[in-house]
Each structure stands twice: as C-alpha cells, then as structure tokens.
Design a protein around this motif. Structure first.
Motif, PDB file in Angstrom:
ATOM      1  N   LYS A   1     -15.754  -1.149  -8.417  1.00 19.90           N
ATOM      2  CA  LYS A   1     -14.474  -1.564  -7.792  1.00 19.90           C
ATOM      3  C   LYS A   1     -14.500  -1.025  -6.288  1.00 19.90           C
TER       4      LYS A   1
ATOM      5  N   ALA B   1      -1.048   5.787  -4.663  1.00 29.22           N
ATOM      6  CA  ALA B   1      -1.669   4.996  -3.450  1.00 29.22           C
ATOM      7  C   ALA B   1      -0.478   4.405  -2.813  1.00 29.22           C
TER       8      ALA B   1
ATOM      9  N   GLN C   1      -8.875   8.527  -6.333  1.00 32.84           N
ATOM     10  CA  GLN C   1      -8.919   7.209  -6.503  1.00 32.84           C
ATOM     11  C   GLN C   1      -7.812   6.633  -5.384  1.00 32.84           C
TER      12      GLN C   1
ATOM     13  N   ASN D   1      -8.866   5.201  -2.308  1.00 33.50           N
ATOM     14  CA  ASN D   1      -9.921   3.847  -2.563  1.00 33.50           C
ATOM     15  C   ASN D   1      -9.173   2.762  -2.958  1.00 33.50           C
ATOM     16  N   GLU D   2      -7.949   2.668  -2.618  1.00 23.19           N
ATOM     17  CA  GLU D   2      -6.876   1.536  -2.875  1.00 23.19           C
ATOM     18  C   GLU D   2      -6.786   0.803  -1.751  1.00 23.19           C
ATOM     19  N   ARG D   3      -6.586  -0.901  -2.043  1.00 20.49           N
ATOM     20  CA  ARG D   3      -6.395  -1.625  -0.993  1.00 20.49           C
ATOM     21  C   ARG D   3      -5.156  -1.288  -0.146  1.00 20.49           C
TER      22      ARG D   3
END
Length: 197
Positions: free
Chosen positions: A31, A100, A135, A138-140
């Motif tokens: 991902k 996020a 994480q 690392n999210e849009r």
C-alpha cells in the motif's frame, strides 16, 4: 503456499513454493509503495514545489500527541535554542483508527488560523513505532493536507530509519523531533555572535 519434498538418502527437506502472496506487514508495504508511486506521478514529492523554512518564524505549530516524548523534545530544544518563539501544541492521536483524518484536519485548521495565531511553520511529529503504529502518516488524507498547506510543513515521524509518506511530501524532513526544531528555529548563540560581529 507449496509442498514439502523429502530426499531420504541425504536427509534433505525442501519446500517447493507454488504461490506467494503478501501478508501482514507486506500488505502495508504494498500500500505504501502504491501510494508513493501515485503521489510521485502527481508531483507531490517534487523538490521545486517545496517551500523554504522561515529564517525567524513568528510562531511554530507542533502537531503531535500531547502526552508523548516528541512534544517534550520539541519544548526542550526550543528552550535551549530560541525560547522567545511562541509554540502552539495541537494535540492529535498519532496512531489508531481515524488518527490520519484528525492529523489532516489539524494541518488544515492551523493553516486557516495562521494569521490570527501568528504561525509561520508547522511541525508534525511522533516517536518511533512499528509500521502499523506509523500508518496514520502513510495515508493519502495526510499527504493531501501537507501538499495543500500554505505554511511550510516539517515532518519528523518515527526513528531515523523510518520513512513515511508525510516525510516525502513535507517541505522538510527531520529524523527526530529535536532535529525538526533545530531546522525551524535559529540558534540564539549564533545570533548573539552575529550581533557582536
């Protein structure tokens, strides 16, 4: 997935792989790579779009967990380097479901309130952890918030060997919260020496 083969004369056991697939952390890595490829194509990582950090910021917003070591490190470094620059700590969850989106909203809100608050730069930071722990960065949604930010964004996520999507999108990447504040704030000893000269 595969089958075992045993060769009796030499006592050798072999695993003959028939099919392989990512599981666990491999899914997160896949991902991560897919998002990096997409953002690279869209120009999110281009050095030419990255803003320079202000030489003497009016104020700094630190987006992090209010109870974490990262904030403590930022405060201590500021006290040693440049204690007259105001800091605003914006508390966010730095891991777990929904974190996020909260981090992204915090970046957007600091941008909306920048003039009223006197903020010239944003530091987004957290301490180390596993790939799962990091994480949120690392999210849009976080990458988009940093990309559209009108203020320069400094990212200090995880340990030195960790790389997050936010690190790649941010205007400046630091390996620790202390280094982030050293990049953002002038050193009072150097300023004093310049004034004396």
């Amino acid at each position: 997935e595969g089958i075992f083969d045993f060769y009796a004369p030499s006592g050798r056991l072999s695993l003959i792989a028939e099919r392989m697939r990512h599981v666990g952390e491999g899914d997160l890595e896949a991902k991560f790579r897919a998002l990096c490829d997409e953002l690279r194509i869209r120009g999110y990582f281009d050095e030419a779009r990255k803003r320079r950090l202000p030489m003497m910021p009016r104020g700094v917003a630190i987006i992090t967990s209010l109870g974490g070591q990262a904030l403590h490190d930022c405060l201590r470094t500021t006290e040693l380097r440049c204690p007259w620059v105001p800091l605003i700590a914006v508390g966010v969850p730095v891991q777990g479901p929904g974190s996020a989106e909260v981090v992204a909203r915090a970046i957007d809100e600091v941008n909306r309130q920048r003039e009223r608050l006197g903020i010239d730069v944003i530091v987004v930071t957290r301490g180390g952890g596993s790939r799962e722990d990091l994480q949120a960065f690392n999210e849009r949604v976080v990458a988009d918030a940093a990309h559209r930010s009108e203020l320069p964004v400094v990212s200090a996520i995880g340990h030195e060997m960790d790389t997050s999507v936010l690190d790649l999108v941010a205007d400046h990447r630091a390996s620790t919260p202390t280094q982030a504040m050293m990049a953002v704030l002038p050193d009072r000893a150097e300023l004093s020496a310049q004034l004396e000269n």
